[in-house]
Design an enzyme around this catalytic site. Structure first.
Site, short mmCIF file in Angstrom:
data_model
loop_
_atom_site.label_atom_id
_atom_site.label_comp_id
_atom_site.label_asym_id
_atom_site.label_seq_id
_atom_site.Cartn_x
_atom_site.Cartn_y
_atom_site.Cartn_z
N LEU A 126 76.21 51.49 40.33
CA LEU A 126 75.02 50.74 40.14
C LEU A 126 75.11 49.10 40.75
O LEU A 126 74.34 48.92 41.73
CB LEU A 126 74.59 50.31 38.75
CG LEU A 126 73.43 49.63 38.64
CD1 LEU A 126 72.12 50.42 38.98
CD2 LEU A 126 73.29 49.55 37.03
N GLU A 128 76.22 46.01 43.07
CA GLU A 128 76.45 45.82 44.44
C GLU A 128 77.05 44.46 44.53
O GLU A 128 76.80 43.52 43.85
CB GLU A 128 75.19 45.96 45.11
CG GLU A 128 74.32 47.47 45.02
CD GLU A 128 73.32 47.65 45.96
OE1 GLU A 128 72.73 46.77 46.51
OE2 GLU A 128 72.69 48.71 45.80
N THR A 160 84.41 51.39 38.75
CA THR A 160 85.58 51.80 38.03
C THR A 160 85.69 53.13 38.60
O THR A 160 84.91 54.21 38.79
CB THR A 160 85.24 51.72 36.36
OG1 THR A 160 84.83 50.57 36.32
CG2 THR A 160 86.42 52.05 35.75
N ARG A 269 108.09 35.70 11.10
CA ARG A 269 108.43 34.36 11.71
C ARG A 269 108.40 32.99 10.70
O ARG A 269 107.61 32.93 10.00
CB ARG A 269 107.53 33.89 12.84
CG ARG A 269 107.47 32.37 13.44
CD ARG A 269 108.69 32.62 14.46
NE ARG A 269 108.62 31.23 15.12
CZ ARG A 269 109.72 31.02 15.78
NH1 ARG A 269 110.73 31.50 16.05
NH2 ARG A 269 109.65 29.55 16.52
N GLY A 340 102.47 31.23 19.08
CA GLY A 340 103.03 29.93 19.83
C GLY A 340 103.44 30.48 21.22
O GLY A 340 102.85 31.23 21.85
N GLY A 341 104.63 29.82 21.48
CA GLY A 341 105.30 29.99 22.72
C GLY A 341 105.30 31.75 23.10
O GLY A 341 105.17 32.00 24.42
N GLU A 364 79.72 45.96 32.21
CA GLU A 364 78.49 46.59 31.70
C GLU A 364 77.19 45.62 31.20
O GLU A 364 76.81 45.99 30.01
CB GLU A 364 78.86 47.72 30.62
CG GLU A 364 79.55 48.67 31.64
CD GLU A 364 79.68 50.08 30.86
OE1 GLU A 364 78.99 50.50 29.79
OE2 GLU A 364 80.60 50.80 31.13
N THR A 366 76.89 41.32 31.47
CA THR A 366 77.36 40.26 31.10
C THR A 366 76.87 39.96 29.61
O THR A 366 75.75 40.29 29.35
CB THR A 366 77.23 39.05 31.76
OG1 THR A 366 75.86 38.75 31.82
CG2 THR A 366 77.69 39.04 33.42
N1 CAA Z 1 65.98 52.30 28.40
C1 CAA Z 1 65.03 52.65 29.23
N2 CAA Z 1 64.05 51.99 30.19
C2 CAA Z 1 64.34 50.64 30.23
C3 CAA Z 1 65.44 50.04 29.79
C4 CAA Z 1 66.30 50.76 28.75
N3 CAA Z 1 67.33 50.32 28.07
N4 CAA Z 1 65.41 48.99 29.84
C5 CAA Z 1 64.62 48.52 30.90
N5 CAA Z 1 63.84 49.86 31.03
C6 CAA Z 1 62.74 50.07 31.90
C7 CAA Z 1 61.54 49.28 31.50
O1 CAA Z 1 60.85 49.72 30.37
C8 CAA Z 1 60.70 49.10 32.76
O2 CAA Z 1 60.03 50.19 32.93
P1 CAA Z 1 58.23 49.93 32.98
O3 CAA Z 1 57.97 49.09 33.75
O4 CAA Z 1 57.98 51.44 33.13
O5 CAA Z 1 58.00 49.23 31.52
C9 CAA Z 1 61.73 48.96 33.77
O6 CAA Z 1 62.95 49.70 33.21
C10 CAA Z 1 62.00 47.59 34.35
O7 CAA Z 1 62.56 46.86 33.14
P2 CAA Z 1 62.69 45.35 33.15
O8 CAA Z 1 61.45 44.64 33.61
O9 CAA Z 1 63.12 44.95 31.78
O10 CAA Z 1 63.85 45.15 34.25
P3 CAA Z 1 64.51 43.94 34.77
O11 CAA Z 1 64.71 43.89 36.23
O12 CAA Z 1 63.96 42.72 34.23
O13 CAA Z 1 66.02 43.90 34.19
C11 CAA Z 1 67.99 44.09 32.71
C12 CAA Z 1 66.56 44.21 32.90
C13 CAA Z 1 68.26 44.50 31.21
C14 CAA Z 1 68.43 42.70 33.03
C15 CAA Z 1 68.77 45.09 33.58
O14 CAA Z 1 68.67 44.69 34.88
C16 CAA Z 1 70.21 44.89 33.38
O15 CAA Z 1 70.63 45.57 32.33
N6 CAA Z 1 70.91 44.37 33.93
C17 CAA Z 1 72.64 44.48 34.14
C18 CAA Z 1 73.17 45.64 34.73
C19 CAA Z 1 74.45 45.99 34.22
O16 CAA Z 1 74.63 46.08 33.08
N7 CAA Z 1 75.10 46.44 35.33
C20 CAA Z 1 76.50 46.95 35.18
C21 CAA Z 1 76.90 48.27 35.59
S1 CAA Z 1 78.32 48.68 35.38
C22 CAA Z 1 79.01 49.31 36.80
O17 CAA Z 1 78.22 49.44 37.81
C23 CAA Z 1 80.29 49.44 37.10
C24 CAA Z 1 81.00 50.48 36.31
O18 CAA Z 1 82.07 50.93 36.68
C25 CAA Z 1 80.50 50.87 35.22
#
Ligand code: CAA
Length: 380
Positions: A126, A128, A160, A269, A340-341, A364, A366
């Site tokens: 997911l 980038e 990962t 200790r 400690g140390g 997953e 911050t």
């Molecule tokens: N479940 C289902 N739908 C959801 C949802 C959820 N938990 N959260 C949001 N949505 C839906 C919303 O309902 C909305 O849809 P509608 O317009 O139809 O209502 C749409 O998604 C957009 O939602 P937001 O407006 O809330 O979106 P946003 O752009 O404001 O972002 C955010 C929300 C929570 C910040 C999200 O971007 C987020 O979680 N960011 C962090 C991403 C993350 O955790 N990345 C780590 C990935 S781990 C990885 O890639 C590496 C690995 O190895 C695992």
């Protein structure tokens, strides 16, 4: 310390016993060496897969073990007390199986037994380089080519299992800007044009293997679209809701390991003629560590039970991830202080746990993102 657990079934107790046995037999003797060399333990994961630990919360008819999340997270916690990289790998793999398990076509779902049995290791692509927290702004593009395949171009970061995974969930832009323009594609590791890059050199969790994945006109068959076009962001968010429970479980396990080690050190200790734990300053510190861990575990299990009951659990998952990982940071910091140390040298595991805890506040989503999710639910 043995944690007194209220598990829902006798089968769950057996599963926890099996996990402890596997941790002692397969993990404990390898963790120091693998972490020092930064080697990814692919074979260990295969062993856990064959023991049924890589598909625990998925239905039995799909090849999983049909266990509730309440039990699955306690298995993860148990693995994390011995080796965080392994627990995190199990959690990320479990997360990576979710799109196909719940949104896949019947043809895609034929891969599930091998995914859930751990023969096929998964990755969740997911993030980038220019955007991790703002996932809806991702720019990796997938277009249908004249041959009918998806042609995917872009770069994924912090992935990962990159280079070790057999399948990748690629979240790509197939439509316009924003969350509705994102779709999920299931790509095999051998996809032409999909190139895992050099692994990142990490501060901790060094056996874990995140790296970028470059997609240079990578060709993914048309029938590998998971869910509907434009549904990718919702799929990613649903997967991450569940994944955050996994990270919270990793944090509880890590913190428990640090507390157990610090308490044992404080019993042995001696300074000023008595065990250092008898000094109130350290005794109270240990008491706070234990209390925080119990609170984190309770929050985690409550969130997992909501999920098991089919109730909304996103916000409770965000709270569990936030609280448990902050607790892990605090408890591992205090464990170093108790030693400690000795806490600052690599002869003891406390310094490694301290380094490892930090990443749990970042992965997953911050902890700032978790606070944002929780605040939005309060403010509307
Ligand atoms: N479940 C289902 N739908 C959801 C949802 C959820 N938990 N959260 C949001 N949505 C839906 C919303 O309902 C909305 O849809 P509608 O317009 O139809 O209502 C749409 O998604 C957009 O939602 P937001 O407006 O809330 O979106 P946003 O752009 O404001 O972002 C955010 C929300 C929570 C910040 C999200 O971007 C987020 O979680 N960011 C962090 C991403 C993350 O955790 N990345 C780590 C990935 S781990 C990885 O890639 C590496 C690995 O190895 C695992």
């Amino acid at each position: 310390m043995t944690v007194d657990r209220l598990l829902p079934t006798p089968e769950a107790h057996d599963l926890l016993d099996l996990t402890r046995e596997l941790a002692t037999r397969e993990l404990a003797g390898k963790v120091d060496d693998f972490e020092a060399r930064g080697e990814f333990p692919r074979e260990v994961l295969r062993t856990l897969g064959r023991s049924g630990l890589l598909g625990l919360p998925y239905p039995e008819e799909a090849g999983g073990a049909g266990q509730p999340y309440e039990v699955y997270v306690q298995v993860l916690e148990t693995l994390a007390t011995t080796w965080l990289s392994i627990a995190e790998a199990v959690s990320v793999h479990t997360l990576s199986c979710l799109p196909v398990a719940y949104f896949g076509t019947p043809e895609q779902r034929k891969m599930l037994p091998d995914m859930l049995g751990g023969e096929l290791l998964g990755a969740f692509a997911l993030s980038e380089p220019q955007g991790g927290s703002d996932a809806a702004a991702l720019t990796t593009k997938a277009v249908l080519s004249s041959s009918g395949d998806w042609e995917v171009t872009g770069t994924k970061a912090w992935i990962t299992h990159s280079g070790f995974a057999d399948f990748y969930n690629l979240f790509c832009r197939t439509g316009g800007p924003g969350p509705k323009g994102i779709s999920c594609l299931l790509a095999d590791a051998g996809t032409p044009g999909l190139s895992p890059q050099q692994r990142e050199r990490l501060m901790g969790l060094r056996s874990s293997a995140p790296a970028q994945v470059v997609l240079d006109a990578a060709r993914v068959p048309r029938d590998r679209l998971v869910g509907a076009e434009g549904e990718g962001f919702a799929i990613a968010m649903k997967a991450l809701d569940a994944g955050r429970l996994g990270i919270a479980a990793c944090a509880v396990g890590l913190a428990q390991a640090a507390l157990d080690y610090a308490a044992s050190y404080a019993r042995e200790r001696e300074q000023f003629g008595q065990p250092i734990g008898r000094f109130q300053g350290l005794g109270f510190m240990l008491a706070d560590m234990g209390t925080q861990i119990s609170a984190a575990r309770a929050l985690l299990i409550t969130a997992a039970r909501l999920k098991d009951a089919g109730r909304p659990f996103s916000i409770e998952a965000a709270k569990a991830k936030l609280f448990a990982t902050d607790v892990a940071m605090k408890v591992t910091t205090d464990a170093v202080q108790v030693l400690g140390g000795a806490g600052f040298v690599s002869d003891h595991p406390a310094e490694r746990w301290f380094r490892e805890a930090k990443v749990l506040q970042i992965v997953e989503g911050t902890n700032q993102i978790q606070r944002m999710v929780i605040a939005r639910s309060l403010l509307g």
